[in-house]
Design a protein around this motif. Structure first.
Motif, PDB file in Angstrom:
ATOM      1  N   VAL A  52     -27.600  18.093  -2.343  1.00 41.55           N
ATOM      2  CA  VAL A  52     -27.859  19.537  -2.394  1.00 41.55           C
ATOM      3  C   VAL A  52     -26.873  20.289  -3.297  1.00 41.55           C
ATOM      4  CG1 VAL A  52     -28.986  19.596  -0.140  1.00 41.55           C
ATOM      5  CG2 VAL A  52     -26.513  19.978  -0.297  1.00 41.55           C
ATOM      6  N   SER A  53     -26.010  19.551  -3.989  1.00 39.42           N
ATOM      7  CA  SER A  53     -24.975  20.181  -4.811  1.00 39.42           C
ATOM      8  C   SER A  53     -25.475  20.538  -6.203  1.00 39.42           C
ATOM      9  CB  SER A  53     -23.771  19.241  -4.954  1.00 39.42           C
ATOM     10  OG  SER A  53     -23.102  19.097  -3.728  1.00 39.42           O
ATOM     11  N   SER A  54     -24.765  21.483  -6.808  1.00 45.63           N
ATOM     12  CA  SER A  54     -24.911  21.794  -8.225  1.00 45.63           C
ATOM     13  C   SER A  54     -23.748  21.136  -8.954  1.00 45.63           C
ATOM     14  CB  SER A  54     -24.848  23.306  -8.451  1.00 45.63           C
ATOM     15  OG  SER A  54     -25.895  23.954  -7.787  1.00 45.63           O
ATOM     16  N   PHE A  55     -23.938  20.888 -10.243  1.00 42.17           N
ATOM     17  CA  PHE A  55     -22.911  20.209 -11.022  1.00 42.17           C
ATOM     18  C   PHE A  55     -22.641  20.981 -12.298  1.00 42.17           C
ATOM     19  CE2 PHE A  55     -25.165  17.181  -8.452  1.00 42.17           C
ATOM     20  CZ  PHE A  55     -24.146  16.446  -7.865  1.00 42.17           C
ATOM     21  N   LEU A  56     -21.358  21.176 -12.592  1.00 46.71           N
ATOM     22  CA  LEU A  56     -20.937  21.771 -13.845  1.00 46.71           C
ATOM     23  C   LEU A  56     -20.255  20.699 -14.675  1.00 46.71           C
ATOM     24  CD1 LEU A  56     -19.283  25.118 -12.647  1.00 46.71           C
ATOM     25  CD2 LEU A  56     -21.660  24.719 -13.324  1.00 46.71           C
ATOM     26  N   ILE A  57     -20.564  20.684 -15.961  1.00 52.89           N
ATOM     27  CA  ILE A  57     -19.894  19.784 -16.892  1.00 52.89           C
ATOM     28  C   ILE A  57     -19.096  20.661 -17.833  1.00 52.89           C
ATOM     29  CG2 ILE A  57     -20.181  18.035 -18.675  1.00 52.89           C
ATOM     30  CD1 ILE A  57     -22.864  17.333 -17.296  1.00 52.89           C
ATOM     31  N   ASP A  58     -17.782  20.562 -17.722  1.00 49.63           N
ATOM     32  CA  ASP A  58     -16.870  21.421 -18.494  1.00 49.63           C
ATOM     33  C   ASP A  58     -17.239  22.891 -18.328  1.00 49.63           C
ATOM     34  OD1 ASP A  58     -15.295  19.295 -19.365  1.00 49.63           O
ATOM     35  OD2 ASP A  58     -16.510  18.989 -21.161  1.00 49.63           O
ATOM     36  N   GLY A  59     -17.570  23.284 -17.101  1.00 45.92           N
ATOM     37  CA  GLY A  59     -17.837  24.680 -16.773  1.00 45.92           C
ATOM     38  C   GLY A  59     -19.248  25.163 -17.049  1.00 45.92           C
ATOM     39  N   VAL A  60     -20.124  24.272 -17.508  1.00 47.39           N
ATOM     40  CA  VAL A  60     -21.494  24.652 -17.857  1.00 47.39           C
ATOM     41  C   VAL A  60     -22.468  23.906 -16.932  1.00 47.39           C
ATOM     42  CG1 VAL A  60     -23.251  24.657 -19.681  1.00 47.39           C
ATOM     43  CG2 VAL A  60     -20.837  25.026 -20.254  1.00 47.39           C
ATOM     44  N   THR A  61     -23.450  24.633 -16.397  1.00 49.40           N
ATOM     45  CA  THR A  61     -24.450  24.018 -15.532  1.00 49.40           C
ATOM     46  C   THR A  61     -25.156  22.884 -16.259  1.00 49.40           C
ATOM     47  OG1 THR A  61     -24.824  26.114 -14.405  1.00 49.40           O
ATOM     48  CG2 THR A  61     -26.532  24.454 -14.166  1.00 49.40           C
ATOM     49  N   CYS A  62     -25.300  21.764 -15.572  1.00 50.86           N
ATOM     50  CA  CYS A  62     -25.962  20.598 -16.161  1.00 50.86           C
ATOM     51  C   CYS A  62     -27.478  20.734 -16.008  1.00 50.86           C
ATOM     52  CB  CYS A  62     -25.478  19.327 -15.475  1.00 50.86           C
ATOM     53  SG  CYS A  62     -26.295  17.854 -16.097  1.00 50.86           S
ATOM     54  N   HIS A  63     -28.191  20.699 -17.140  1.00 53.45           N
ATOM     55  CA  HIS A  63     -29.655  20.785 -17.122  1.00 53.45           C
ATOM     56  C   HIS A  63     -30.310  19.447 -17.458  1.00 53.45           C
ATOM     57  CE1 HIS A  63     -29.686  25.095 -16.510  1.00 53.45           C
ATOM     58  NE2 HIS A  63     -28.795  25.204 -17.464  1.00 53.45           N
ATOM     59  N   ASP A  64     -29.568  18.549 -18.106  1.00 56.23           N
ATOM     60  CA  ASP A  64     -30.101  17.232 -18.472  1.00 56.23           C
ATOM     61  C   ASP A  64     -29.276  16.169 -17.764  1.00 56.23           C
ATOM     62  OD1 ASP A  64     -31.049  14.889 -19.559  1.00 56.23           O
ATOM     63  OD2 ASP A  64     -30.674  15.456 -21.650  1.00 56.23           O
ATOM     64  N   ARG A  65     -29.754  15.726 -16.618  1.00 58.17           N
ATOM     65  CA  ARG A  65     -28.999  14.775 -15.788  1.00 58.17           C
ATOM     66  C   ARG A  65     -29.053  13.353 -16.336  1.00 58.17           C
ATOM     67  NH1 ARG A  65     -28.268  16.721 -10.004  1.00 58.17           N
ATOM     68  NH2 ARG A  65     -28.161  14.485  -9.591  1.00 58.17           N
ATOM     69  N   GLN A  66     -29.804  13.123 -17.430  1.00 64.47           N
ATOM     70  CA  GLN A  66     -29.897  11.794 -18.038  1.00 64.47           C
ATOM     71  C   GLN A  66     -28.999  11.640 -19.268  1.00 64.47           C
ATOM     72  OE1 GLN A  66     -31.544   9.280 -16.522  1.00 64.47           O
ATOM     73  NE2 GLN A  66     -31.765  10.838 -14.944  1.00 64.47           N
ATOM     74  N   LYS A  67     -28.470  12.736 -19.775  1.00 62.49           N
ATOM     75  CA  LYS A  67     -27.616  12.710 -20.966  1.00 62.49           C
ATOM     76  C   LYS A  67     -26.262  12.078 -20.605  1.00 62.49           C
ATOM     77  CE  LYS A  67     -25.627  15.885 -24.331  1.00 62.49           C
ATOM     78  NZ  LYS A  67     -25.489  17.300 -24.703  1.00 62.49           N
ATOM     79  N   PRO A  68     -25.741  11.180 -21.445  1.00 56.56           N
ATOM     80  CA  PRO A  68     -24.434  10.573 -21.160  1.00 56.56           C
ATOM     81  C   PRO A  68     -23.329  11.636 -21.072  1.00 56.56           C
ATOM     82  CG  PRO A  68     -25.560   9.342 -22.872  1.00 56.56           C
ATOM     83  CD  PRO A  68     -26.351  10.612 -22.640  1.00 56.56           C
ATOM     84  N   LEU A  69     -22.457  11.467 -20.107  1.00 56.09           N
ATOM     85  CA  LEU A  69     -21.336  12.387 -19.932  1.00 56.09           C
ATOM     86  C   LEU A  69     -20.282  12.097 -21.001  1.00 56.09           C
ATOM     87  CD1 LEU A  69     -21.039  12.068 -16.069  1.00 56.09           C
ATOM     88  CD2 LEU A  69     -22.006  13.993 -17.344  1.00 56.09           C
ATOM     89  N   PRO A  70     -19.766  13.133 -21.665  1.00 53.45           N
ATOM     90  CA  PRO A  70     -18.772  12.902 -22.715  1.00 53.45           C
ATOM     91  C   PRO A  70     -17.414  12.495 -22.137  1.00 53.45           C
ATOM     92  CG  PRO A  70     -19.128  15.258 -22.392  1.00 53.45           C
ATOM     93  CD  PRO A  70     -20.118  14.541 -21.513  1.00 53.45           C
ATOM     94  N   ALA A  71     -16.729  11.621 -22.840  1.00 54.46           N
ATOM     95  CA  ALA A  71     -15.383  11.223 -22.430  1.00 54.46           C
ATOM     96  C   ALA A  71     -14.491  12.450 -22.336  1.00 54.46           C
ATOM     97  CB  ALA A  71     -14.806  10.230 -23.443  1.00 54.46           C
ATOM     98  N   GLY A  72     -13.660  12.479 -21.324  1.00 53.31           N
ATOM     99  CA  GLY A  72     -12.734  13.578 -21.136  1.00 53.31           C
ATOM    100  C   GLY A  72     -13.313  14.783 -20.417  1.00 53.31           C
ATOM    101  N   ALA A  73     -14.599  14.734 -20.082  1.00 53.42           N
ATOM    102  CA  ALA A  73     -15.248  15.877 -19.422  1.00 53.42           C
ATOM    103  C   ALA A  73     -14.742  16.034 -17.991  1.00 53.42           C
ATOM    104  CB  ALA A  73     -16.764  15.690 -19.410  1.00 53.42           C
ATOM    105  N   THR A  74     -14.889  17.251 -17.487  1.00 51.87           N
ATOM    106  CA  THR A  74     -14.611  17.541 -16.085  1.00 51.87           C
ATOM    107  C   THR A  74     -15.930  17.884 -15.420  1.00 51.87           C
ATOM    108  OG1 THR A  74     -12.400  18.358 -16.565  1.00 51.87           O
ATOM    109  CG2 THR A  74     -13.380  19.055 -14.478  1.00 51.87           C
TER     110      THR A  74
END
Length: 84
Positions: A52-74
């Motif tokens: 039920v959680s939302s996820f931010l990648i480097d402070g931005v809402t994730c819309h593409d959950r299949q895209k590889p996460l960049p190295a160093g991301a939070t």
């Protein structure tokens, strides 16, 4: 050789369910793959919270959950918050 990683930060109920405030995991996978790994690693309550959680990648809402996460991301794990 250094392995590329991402930092996962847990907030509120996610922090309680994971039993930690953050952890470092290997980069290069998608958000869906990461969530599956975290669920397997921590099990129990975290599985329910992640669902039920939302996820931010480097402070931005994730819309593409299949895209590889960049190295160093939070990656911030944000369960639903109560209050107002």
């Amino acid at each position: 050789m250094t392995v590329a990683s991402v930092t996962v930060r847990y907030f509120a109920g996610a922090r309680a369910a994971a039993g930690r405030t953050e952890e470092t995991v290997t980069a290069g996978r998608s958000l869906d793959e990461l969530v599956a790994e975290l669920a397997e690693r921590h099990g129990g309550r975290l599985v329910s919270v992640l669902a039920v959680s939302s996820f931010l990648i480097d402070g931005v809402t994730c819309h593409d959950r299949q895209k590889p996460l960049p190295a160093g991301a939070t990656i911030d794990v944000l369960p639903p918050f109560a209050g107002g």
